[in-house]
Write a protein that holds these residues in place. Structure first.
Motif, PDB file in Angstrom:
ATOM      1  N   GLU A 176      74.786  16.240  62.546  1.00 55.53           N
ATOM      2  CA  GLU A 176      73.495  16.117  62.832  1.00 55.53           C
ATOM      3  C   GLU A 176      72.826  17.355  62.300  1.00 55.53           C
ATOM      4  OE1 GLU A 176      72.707  15.714  66.947  1.00 55.53           O
ATOM      5  OE2 GLU A 176      70.891  16.302  67.073  1.00 55.53           O
ATOM      6  N   TYR A 177      73.301  18.546  62.341  1.00 54.37           N
ATOM      7  CA  TYR A 177      72.664  19.837  61.916  1.00 54.37           C
ATOM      8  C   TYR A 177      72.660  19.636  60.170  1.00 54.37           C
ATOM      9  CZ  TYR A 177      73.474  21.729  66.471  1.00 54.37           C
ATOM     10  OH  TYR A 177      72.995  21.993  67.833  1.00 54.37           O
TER      11      TYR A 177
ATOM     12  N   ALA B 200      69.785  17.301  59.205  1.00 54.37           N
ATOM     13  CA  ALA B 200      68.587  18.055  59.194  1.00 54.37           C
ATOM     14  C   ALA B 200      68.392  18.965  58.268  1.00 54.37           C
ATOM     15  CB  ALA B 200      68.672  18.697  60.741  1.00 54.37           C
TER      16      ALA B 200
ATOM     17  N   LEU C  87      66.837  16.506  55.652  1.00 58.78           N
ATOM     18  CA  LEU C  87      65.361  16.550  56.129  1.00 58.78           C
ATOM     19  C   LEU C  87      64.657  17.949  55.734  1.00 58.78           C
ATOM     20  CD1 LEU C  87      65.802  14.857  59.556  1.00 58.78           C
ATOM     21  CD2 LEU C  87      65.211  13.744  57.348  1.00 58.78           C
TER      22      LEU C  87
ATOM     23  N   ASN D  12      64.812  20.616  57.238  1.00 59.38           N
ATOM     24  CA  ASN D  12      64.245  21.070  58.483  1.00 59.38           C
ATOM     25  C   ASN D  12      65.417  21.421  59.580  1.00 59.38           C
ATOM     26  OD1 ASN D  12      62.770  21.320  60.784  1.00 59.38           O
ATOM     27  ND2 ASN D  12      62.520  19.188  61.065  1.00 59.38           N
TER      28      ASN D  12
ATOM     29  N   LEU E 292      67.796  22.742  62.159  1.00 62.33           N
ATOM     30  CA  LEU E 292      67.689  22.590  63.839  1.00 62.33           C
ATOM     31  C   LEU E 292      68.163  23.913  64.390  1.00 62.33           C
ATOM     32  CD1 LEU E 292      68.904  18.928  64.478  1.00 62.33           C
ATOM     33  CD2 LEU E 292      66.558  19.990  64.645  1.00 62.33           C
TER      34      LEU E 292
END
Ligand SMILES: NC(=O)c1cnc(N)c2cc(Br)sc12
Length: 319
Positions: free
Chosen positions: A19-20, A23, A27, A29, A31
């Protein structure tokens, strides 16, 4: 820690790190701060070192392969990787539009995208897990460069949905990385790469994936091999959003164009903006948006009738 707790912690670390990474690399971006990401990665690597049986095939620690390859195996693409016919000026584009209108009437629109100047790749996922990646080759047979593609951080090792899918995109080297690489090569008395495209191709065709991992490559994904409708989508624009929702890095400059004049305006904009991009583009890709229209228009032996690549004029060589 008890075995059950250890298994739970490994599952949690895999999920968090995927997930990190998504991101941060996809993305743009983050986290969590880099230090937190690194600490979690260190924790997972330490557990995997003690308990190799807990290593997931798609664990974030498995991005850089083992020993160098002897060579690349051939891969026959399940769906041929088509090439695009070219347009070089406004007249070519208006001709293309006239042919579309003659074939399907006037209720259609286009999606315009930046044509990334890199190396075309195909990525295959089974139940959401990255299983194989290949170069385009001659469009039918490419080279298996899975271990090298795994080192590219924006390529998800695990999708957000457990789908079996084959996607197409472009692997490229950002302009800044290209300049830094050539400066390093000049200092080491090595031959310089002529351009970011050659540098990306050379980096992806390395037999030692540790070298590929050091080259800071990136991707933009822009297509699905085979029948896009199988995923419940019926237009190119929706397909790009779907690819993004799965976790792929999809170029955000894509735009719906209702008329060929809108397409020309998009081309005009990016002809000016192009030098400010952090990556090289060599044109603009124009595609009829709805899949029903694409099917009606069909493809020639080598390229679709529903798409065209406008090529920027070759830049004047700086003498
Ligand atoms: N967005 C796109 O469709 C796209 C972008 N960049 C490219 N180099 C290519 C090549 C083909 Br073939 S399609 C495409």
């Amino acid at each position: 820690m008890k075995d059950k707790d250890l298994e739970k912690r490994v599952a949690e670390l895999n999920k968090l790190l995927h997930e990190y990474a998504h991101a941060y690399y996809v993305l743009d971006n983050p986290l969590v701060p880099d230090a937190v990401y690194d600490q979690l990665m260190q924790e997972l690597m330490a557990i995997e070192k003690e308990h190799p049986e807990l290593i997931y095939p798609d664990s974030p620690t498995q991005r850089v392969g083992g020993k160098p390859l002897e060579g690349f195996n051939k891969v026959t693409h399940r769906y041929p990787m088509l090439s695009l016919s070219n347009a070089f000026n406004e007249e070519d584009l208006r001709d293309f539009d006239r042919k579309i209108r003659q074939a399907i009437g006037d209720k259609y629109n286009y999606v315009c995208e930046l044509k990334i100047d890199g190396l075309a790749i195909s990525l295959r996922y089974e139940n959401g897990i990255f299983v194989q990646g290949a170069t385009r080759g001659d469009g039918t047979v490419g080279e298996d460069i899975t271990v090298n593609l795994k080192t590219i951080k924006d390529i998800p090792l695990r999708l957000k949905e457990p789908v079996t899918i084959e996607v197409r995109g472009e692997a490229y080297m950002p302009k800044r990385s290209f300049l830094e690489l050539n400066m390093e090569r000049e200092e080491n008395g090595e031959d310089l790469f002529a351009n970011p495209r050659n540098a990306a191709a050379g980096s992806l065709r390395q037999l030692d994936s540790k070298i590929t991992a050091s080259r800071n490559l990136a991707t933009f994904i822009y297509g699905i091999g085979g029948d896009g409708e199988a995923y419940g989508i019926d237009s190119h624009a929706e397909m790009l959003d779907y690819l993004e929702s799965l976790g792929f890095r999809v170029n955000k400059e894509r735009t719906l164009c209702e008329t060929i004049d809108d397409v020309l305006a998009f081309i005009k904009k990016w002809t000016t903006e192009r030098p400010n991009l952090p990556y090289e583009i060599d044109g603009i890709v124009v595609k009829v948006n709805r899949f029903a229209h694409q099917e009606e228009l069909g493809t020639t032996v080598k390229s679709p009738r529903w798409a065209i690549a406008y090529k920027f004029p070759a830049e004047e060589a700086i003498t």
